[in-house]
Design a protein around this motif. Structure first.
Motif, PDB file in Angstrom:
ATOM      1  N   LEU A 141     -16.706  -7.929  19.061  1.00 49.67           N
ATOM      2  CA  LEU A 141     -15.408  -7.939  18.380  1.00 49.67           C
ATOM      3  C   LEU A 141     -14.955  -9.369  18.102  1.00 49.67           C
ATOM      4  N   ASP A 142     -15.218 -10.241  19.045  1.00 47.63           N
ATOM      5  CA  ASP A 142     -14.886 -11.653  18.860  1.00 47.63           C
ATOM      6  C   ASP A 142     -15.626 -12.220  17.647  1.00 47.63           C
ATOM      7  N   ASP A 143     -16.894 -11.840  17.501  1.00 47.62           N
ATOM      8  CA  ASP A 143     -17.671 -12.303  16.348  1.00 47.62           C
ATOM      9  C   ASP A 143     -17.080 -11.785  15.037  1.00 47.62           C
ATOM     10  N   TYR A 144     -16.727 -10.501  15.006  1.00 46.36           N
ATOM     11  CA  TYR A 144     -16.137  -9.947  13.786  1.00 46.36           C
ATOM     12  C   TYR A 144     -14.851 -10.687  13.427  1.00 46.36           C
ATOM     13  N   ALA A 145     -14.051 -10.991  14.429  1.00 46.79           N
ATOM     14  CA  ALA A 145     -12.799 -11.699  14.172  1.00 46.79           C
ATOM     15  C   ALA A 145     -13.064 -13.099  13.621  1.00 46.79           C
ATOM     16  N   GLY A 150     -10.291 -13.101   4.983  1.00 46.88           N
ATOM     17  CA  GLY A 150      -9.154 -12.716   4.147  1.00 46.88           C
ATOM     18  C   GLY A 150      -7.857 -13.363   4.605  1.00 46.88           C
ATOM     19  N   GLU A 151      -6.791 -12.999   3.930  1.00 43.59           N
ATOM     20  CA  GLU A 151      -5.480 -13.554   4.259  1.00 43.59           C
ATOM     21  C   GLU A 151      -5.096 -13.192   5.691  1.00 43.59           C
ATOM     22  N   GLY A 152      -4.783 -14.206   6.471  1.00 42.84           N
ATOM     23  CA  GLY A 152      -4.424 -13.981   7.860  1.00 42.84           C
ATOM     24  C   GLY A 152      -5.607 -13.691   8.763  1.00 42.84           C
ATOM     25  N   ARG A 153      -6.805 -13.566   8.175  1.00 39.68           N
ATOM     26  CA  ARG A 153      -8.044 -13.297   8.915  1.00 39.68           C
ATOM     27  C   ARG A 153      -7.950 -12.012   9.738  1.00 39.68           C
ATOM     28  N   TRP A 154      -7.313 -11.002   9.147  1.00 42.54           N
ATOM     29  CA  TRP A 154      -7.221  -9.692   9.793  1.00 42.54           C
ATOM     30  C   TRP A 154      -8.488  -8.890   9.522  1.00 42.54           C
ATOM     31  N   VAL A 155      -8.900  -8.090  10.507  1.00 39.79           N
ATOM     32  CA  VAL A 155     -10.109  -7.269  10.401  1.00 39.79           C
ATOM     33  C   VAL A 155      -9.721  -5.802  10.574  1.00 39.79           C
ATOM     34  N   PRO A 156     -10.163  -4.911   9.674  1.00 41.56           N
ATOM     35  CA  PRO A 156      -9.812  -3.486   9.822  1.00 41.56           C
ATOM     36  C   PRO A 156     -10.557  -2.839  10.988  1.00 41.56           C
ATOM     37  N   VAL A 157      -9.821  -2.230  11.895  1.00 42.17           N
ATOM     38  CA  VAL A 157     -10.424  -1.605  13.075  1.00 42.17           C
ATOM     39  C   VAL A 157     -11.358  -0.467  12.671  1.00 42.17           C
ATOM     40  N   PHE A 158     -10.934   0.343  11.708  1.00 39.16           N
ATOM     41  CA  PHE A 158     -11.754   1.488  11.301  1.00 39.16           C
ATOM     42  C   PHE A 158     -13.115   1.027  10.792  1.00 39.16           C
ATOM     43  N   PHE A 194      -6.884 -10.182  21.329  1.00 40.24           N
ATOM     44  CA  PHE A 194      -6.600  -9.977  19.914  1.00 40.24           C
ATOM     45  C   PHE A 194      -5.152  -9.543  19.669  1.00 40.24           C
ATOM     46  N   GLU A 195      -4.671  -9.877  18.481  1.00 43.15           N
ATOM     47  CA  GLU A 195      -3.428  -9.307  17.971  1.00 43.15           C
ATOM     48  C   GLU A 195      -3.773  -8.043  17.192  1.00 43.15           C
ATOM     49  N   VAL A 196      -2.875  -7.068  17.211  1.00 43.18           N
ATOM     50  CA  VAL A 196      -3.080  -5.825  16.463  1.00 43.18           C
ATOM     51  C   VAL A 196      -1.909  -5.628  15.513  1.00 43.18           C
ATOM     52  N   SER A 203      -0.852   8.538   4.644  1.00 44.33           N
ATOM     53  CA  SER A 203      -1.236   9.534   5.647  1.00 44.33           C
ATOM     54  C   SER A 203      -0.916   9.067   7.064  1.00 44.33           C
ATOM     55  N   ARG A 204      -1.607   8.021   7.523  1.00 48.13           N
ATOM     56  CA  ARG A 204      -1.372   7.527   8.883  1.00 48.13           C
ATOM     57  C   ARG A 204      -1.583   6.018   8.897  1.00 48.13           C
ATOM     58  N   PRO A 205      -1.110   5.341   9.930  1.00 49.41           N
ATOM     59  CA  PRO A 205      -1.227   3.877   9.948  1.00 49.41           C
ATOM     60  C   PRO A 205      -2.683   3.407   9.963  1.00 49.41           C
ATOM     61  N   GLU A 206      -2.919   2.274   9.328  1.00 51.06           N
ATOM     62  CA  GLU A 206      -4.210   1.602   9.425  1.00 51.06           C
ATOM     63  C   GLU A 206      -4.039   0.416  10.367  1.00 51.06           C
ATOM     64  N   TYR A 207      -4.984   0.247  11.275  1.00 49.26           N
ATOM     65  CA  TYR A 207      -4.866  -0.805  12.275  1.00 49.26           C
ATOM     66  C   TYR A 207      -5.839  -1.941  11.971  1.00 49.26           C
ATOM     67  N   TRP A 208      -5.340  -3.153  12.122  1.00 47.88           N
ATOM     68  CA  TRP A 208      -6.117  -4.366  11.880  1.00 47.88           C
ATOM     69  C   TRP A 208      -5.988  -5.261  13.109  1.00 47.88           C
ATOM     70  N   PHE A 209      -6.983  -6.115  13.341  1.00 41.05           N
ATOM     71  CA  PHE A 209      -6.891  -7.030  14.477  1.00 41.05           C
ATOM     72  C   PHE A 209      -7.398  -8.414  14.083  1.00 41.05           C
TER      73      PHE A 209
END
Length: 213
Positions: A141-145, A150-158, A194-196, A203-209
């Motif tokens: 996960l650290d590597d993905y982050a 992108g803007e803010g360097r957010w990564v989609p959890v899904f 990580f920040e979330v 439909s439902r929230p999308e989570y990014w970290f």
């Protein structure tokens, strides 16, 4: 002329797909090595891998950004000259990455051999115990982050969860037993690195970290 353009378009599409598959292969090998790098003795090779891993994380992020945003925006599918330039660009991207891929493949083979030695040391202990000791998924996960661009360097959890379910199915299936987390989002929240961010959708929230500052 029209037939030539169609041939070039097909060539470009094939090479885009080829490069994306190569990116995925590199990503899978980096995941494996990041997760299990501690299972072999610390050597000069490990230090070299760390340098290679960091460089490839930056390279992959740049190539993806370039390919998916900049390249597709500037490639004119109705122009033979533009398509020829695209072919040269895509082949050049492949040629630059292949030597690094070969080094990664060697490191993966060496790591797999080291893990066989660890299997003998475990002597029947559950794999969850081994995974827990080395924080496998947290390292990945650290590597993905760190790869995020992108803007803010957010990564989609899904998206990450989907990728890891394919590349690291055993670790993902052992989430609760190993980390006490029922899913990847719970692990991301619990590990403290990580920040979330929750984003509302129809439909439902999308989570990014992302990594904490």
């Amino acid at each position: 002329m029209e037939n030539r353009i169609e041939i070039l378009k097909a060539d470009v599409q094939q090479k885009v797909g080829r490069n994306i598959i190569l990116f995925q292969q590199v990503e899978a090998m980096l995941n494996f090595l990041a997760a299990y790098g501690e299972f072999s003795p610390r050597t000069n090779e490990e230090a070299q891998f760390e340098d290679l891993r960091k460089r490839l994380l930056i390279t992959l992020a740049g190539y993806r950004q370039e390919l998916m945003l900049e390249f597709l925006a500037r490639c004119q599918l109705s122009s033979a000259d533009s398509l020829l330039q695209a072919v040269v660009y895509l082949d050049g991207q492949m040629d630059r990455l292949l030597p690094e891929v070969e080094r990664l493949q060697t490191l993966v083979k060496n790591q797999q051999a080291a893990m066989k030695e660890w299997a003998a040391i475990l002597d029947g202990k559950p794999i969850e115990e081994l995974l827990s000791q080395h924080e496998t998924l947290i390292r990945v996960l650290d590597d993905y982050a760190r790869m995020a661009t992108g803007e803010g360097r957010w990564v989609p959890v899904f998206d990450v969860s989907h990728r890891l379910s394919k590349s690291m199915p055993q670790e993902m299936s052992a989430l609760e037993a190993t980390y006490g987390s029922r899913n990847l989002l719970s692990l991301i929240r619990a590990c403290g690195k990580f920040e979330v961010n929750a984003r509302a959708t129809d439909s439902r929230p999308e989570y990014w970290f992302r990594l904490k500052a």
